[in-house]
Motif scaffolding. Structure first.
Motif, short mmCIF file in Angstrom:
data_model
loop_
_atom_site.label_atom_id
_atom_site.label_comp_id
_atom_site.label_asym_id
_atom_site.label_seq_id
_atom_site.Cartn_x
_atom_site.Cartn_y
_atom_site.Cartn_z
N GLY A 270 2.72 -10.70 -16.72
CA GLY A 270 1.64 -10.07 -15.98
C GLY A 270 1.92 -8.58 -15.82
N ALA A 271 1.03 -7.75 -16.35
CA ALA A 271 1.30 -6.31 -16.44
C ALA A 271 0.63 -5.48 -15.35
CB ALA A 271 0.91 -5.80 -17.82
N TRP A 272 0.32 -6.09 -14.20
CA TRP A 272 -0.27 -5.33 -13.10
C TRP A 272 0.72 -4.28 -12.60
CZ3 TRP A 272 -1.61 -7.71 -7.62
CH2 TRP A 272 -2.18 -6.71 -6.81
N ALA A 273 1.91 -4.72 -12.23
CA ALA A 273 2.90 -3.78 -11.69
C ALA A 273 3.29 -2.73 -12.73
CB ALA A 273 4.14 -4.54 -11.21
N PHE B 164 -13.83 -1.80 -3.08
CA PHE B 164 -12.99 -1.21 -2.05
C PHE B 164 -12.58 0.20 -2.46
CE2 PHE B 164 -10.47 -3.62 -5.04
CZ PHE B 164 -9.39 -2.81 -5.34
N LYS B 165 -12.08 0.93 -1.48
CA LYS B 165 -11.55 2.26 -1.74
C LYS B 165 -10.07 2.16 -2.07
CE LYS B 165 -14.79 4.94 1.09
NZ LYS B 165 -15.27 5.75 -0.06
N SER B 166 -9.61 3.03 -2.95
CA SER B 166 -8.21 3.01 -3.32
C SER B 166 -7.77 4.41 -3.71
CB SER B 166 -7.99 2.03 -4.48
OG SER B 166 -6.61 1.91 -4.79
N GLN B 167 -6.57 4.50 -4.24
CA GLN B 167 -6.06 5.75 -4.79
C GLN B 167 -5.43 5.46 -6.14
OE1 GLN B 167 -3.36 7.29 -1.77
NE2 GLN B 167 -4.95 8.67 -1.00
N ASP B 168 -5.56 6.40 -7.06
CA ASP B 168 -4.91 6.22 -8.35
C ASP B 168 -3.43 6.59 -8.23
OD1 ASP B 168 -4.74 9.00 -8.43
OD2 ASP B 168 -6.34 9.23 -9.91
N ASN B 169 -2.70 6.54 -9.34
CA ASN B 169 -1.26 6.79 -9.30
C ASN B 169 -0.92 8.23 -8.90
OD1 ASN B 169 -0.68 4.19 -10.00
ND2 ASN B 169 -0.29 4.61 -12.16
N GLN B 170 -1.90 9.13 -8.98
CA GLN B 170 -1.67 10.52 -8.58
C GLN B 170 -2.10 10.79 -7.14
OE1 GLN B 170 -3.09 9.82 -11.84
NE2 GLN B 170 -0.92 9.87 -12.34
N GLY B 171 -2.53 9.73 -6.46
CA GLY B 171 -2.94 9.88 -5.07
C GLY B 171 -4.38 10.30 -4.88
N LYS B 172 -5.14 10.35 -5.97
CA LYS B 172 -6.55 10.74 -5.89
C LYS B 172 -7.39 9.55 -5.40
CE LYS B 172 -10.45 12.04 -8.84
NZ LYS B 172 -10.90 12.14 -10.24
N ILE C 92 -8.16 -1.85 -14.92
CA ILE C 92 -8.02 -1.31 -13.58
C ILE C 92 -6.56 -1.07 -13.20
CG2 ILE C 92 -7.94 -3.55 -12.39
CD1 ILE C 92 -9.76 -0.35 -11.18
N TYR C 93 -5.63 -1.76 -13.85
CA TYR C 93 -4.21 -1.59 -13.53
C TYR C 93 -3.73 -0.21 -13.99
CZ TYR C 93 -4.30 -6.74 -13.21
OH TYR C 93 -4.60 -8.05 -12.91
N GLY C 94 -3.71 0.71 -13.05
CA GLY C 94 -3.33 2.07 -13.39
C GLY C 94 -4.44 2.85 -14.06
N GLN C 95 -5.69 2.35 -13.97
CA GLN C 95 -6.86 3.00 -14.55
C GLN C 95 -6.61 3.31 -16.04
OE1 GLN C 95 -5.65 4.22 -11.20
NE2 GLN C 95 -6.73 2.31 -10.86
N GLY C 96 -6.24 2.27 -16.75
CA GLY C 96 -6.00 2.37 -18.19
C GLY C 96 -4.53 2.44 -18.57
N LEU C 97 -3.67 2.81 -17.63
CA LEU C 97 -2.25 3.00 -17.95
C LEU C 97 -1.56 1.71 -18.37
CD1 LEU C 97 0.19 4.84 -18.13
CD2 LEU C 97 0.59 4.47 -15.68
#
Length: 331
Positions: free
Chosen positions: A19-22, A97-105, A56-61
């Protein structure tokens, strides 16, 4: 490693699927890209030939990392499972829901599975993954704004086009599964299932067994809790979503760790870790076809794969279940 076919399809996947979510870092306090790549390669080397990811996991990452990790491996030797229906770059559908990407945006997450969105998402996933087909394409969450008919007929067309091999759903209840089954052969339903999260046993499991639909159990280690390594007072990194989950609250950590202490002697007798014992129990449960298990580095992957070396008798499985049934958790 063992391999099982998904439902009535010819798609065979490893019983333990990576599972590649993390690996994508999102909601897990970031990621170390090379360690994530090494973790996936270690999975393949140890027989975990199936990798589950999502845009969605890392917005493509996460998909990019999976694509990088699988370079050089013959395509027919791995099974790529990915998803669609969660958009962070489009304000359409059912607001999640609201969230933040890996850069905090700050980002807004929408559940949307309209026809044009699925077609775009599929092309984007193929590009990031560096492949020309997806083995299992799953709607990530139900989208109440789009008819299931439209969603499933779009995926059926992608199968005809050769871009997708099999169709799956995720987080679907029985009624939603029944509706989806009208439009295509449903290979699987990916749902949360663990020793401390067993509510699908009441309805989704019986329906899936009756209709021969595979169940892909995600979070079988309850995001690390069932490894026994997370004790009361555990500190989570900034951005780690687990800190706010009910199961991770102090009183529940006490109860779960007390249960783990009861089954720990069995793990020690098998020369296994608690996590390995938990994974073995999980894939032995009726209707559970595979367990998805993540890892942040190669060593964690190898330890997960070793769960397949553990052999449990029916009596030992019953002992674990009996102890589990005594565990009283709120909600």
């Amino acid at each position: 490693m063992e391999y099982r076919k998904l439902g009535t399809t010819d798609l065979e996947v490893s019983v333990l699927t990576f599972g590649a979510w993390a690996a994508g870092g999102w909601m897990w306090g970031g990621t170390e890209r090379q360690e994530a790549v090494d973790a996936i390669r270690a999975a393949y080397d140890h027989g975990m030939t199936s990798i589950d990811t999502a845009p969605i996991y890392g917005q493509g990452l996460s998909e990019e990392i999976v694509g990088e990790a699988l370079k050089g491996i013959p395509r027919d030797k791995v099974q790529i499972l990915t998803k669609y229906g969660m958009r962070w770059d489009l304000t359409k559908g059912d607001f999640g829901f609201k969230s933040q990407d890996n850069q905090g945006k700050d980002i807004d997450i929408y559940k949307y599975a309209g026809r044009e969105s699925i077609i775009k998402e599929c092309e984007d996933s193929l590009r990031r993954l560096g492949t020309d087909y997806i083995d299992l394409y799953q709607i990530h969450w139900p989208d109440v704004t789009t008819p299931i008919e439209e969603t499933m007929e779009t995926v059926a067309q992608l199968i005809k086009d050769g871009k997708v091999r099999q169709a799956g759903v995720s987080n679907y209840n029985v009624a939603q599964m029944q509706e989806a089954e009208k439009y295509l052969t449903l290979a699987s339903n990916q749902v949360p299932y663990s020793m401390v999260h067993r509510n699908i046993e009441a309805d989704v499991v019986p329906h899936s067994l009756e209709q021969n639909i595979a169940i892909l159990a995600y979070s079988p280690l309850e995001r690390g809790l069932l490894t026994g390594k997370i004790k009361p007072g555990h500190h989570f990194n900034e951005g780690d979503h687990r800190a706010g989950l009910p199961i991770y609250q102090p009183e529940n950590l006490v109860k779960v760790n007390a249960f783990l202490d009861k089954i720990k002697p069995l793990a020690e007798d098998k020369n296994a870790t608690l996590g390995q014992l938990v994974l073995r129990w999980t894939i032995a449960q009726p209707g559970i076809t595979i367990a998805l298990v993540g890892a942040r580095n190669a060593e964690q992957t190898i330890q997960n794969a070793k769960a397949m070396d553990v052999q449990l008798s029916q009596q030992e499985i019953s002992f674990i279940t009996d102890e589990l049934n005594k565990l009283q958790l709120p909600g």
